[in-house]
Motif scaffolding. Structure first.
Motif: not given
Length: 121
Positions: A1-14, A16-20, A25-30
């Motif tokens: 199971m891949p590691h999950t990273v939680l991205v917390v930022d109010d700028d939607r573009d940033i 979404d870019s970080l999640v993508d 890179l193979g991580y799960a992202a929230l």
């Protein structure tokens, strides 16, 4: 199971870019748009994230408030946090919080290196 990273930022573009990038890179992202949303994710998920990428300046609950709430909850306190910020004194603020700091604008290389430190494999 891949590691999950939680991205917390109010700028939607940033956010979404970080999640993508993380998913490429193979991580799960929230993602969450502020500290309150991030706390709700922590409260409702069975699997906690392996790390949190956190903006400092956000509406609702900012990065400082989120860190205080995260540390107050024993189950969440050990999740590593890396601050993402463009503040001139971002390094000092991150240091005061006891966390690592990545400066905005963020390079993909800096992000990858930080994530791999906390999510090896």
């Amino acid at each position: 199971m891949p590691h999950t990273v939680l991205v917390v930022d109010d700028d939607r573009d940033i956010r979404d870019s970080l999640v993508d990038l993380l998913e490429d890179l193979g991580y799960a992202a929230l993602s969450a748009s502020n500290g309150l949303d991030a706390l709700e994710i922590l409260r409702t998920r069975r699997e906690l994230p392996s790390m949190i990428l956190l903006d400092l300046m956000m509406p609702g609950l900012d990065g400082h408030g989120f860190c205080a709430a995260q540390r107050a909850e024993l189950a969440w306190a050990a999740i590593p946090v890396v601050v993402l910020s463009a503040y001139a004194d971002a390094d000092a603020q991150a240091s005061a919080l006891g966390v690592e700091c990545l400066r905005k604008p963020l390079t993909a290389r800096a992000l990858v290196e930080a994530v791999r430190r906390y999510c090896p494999g």
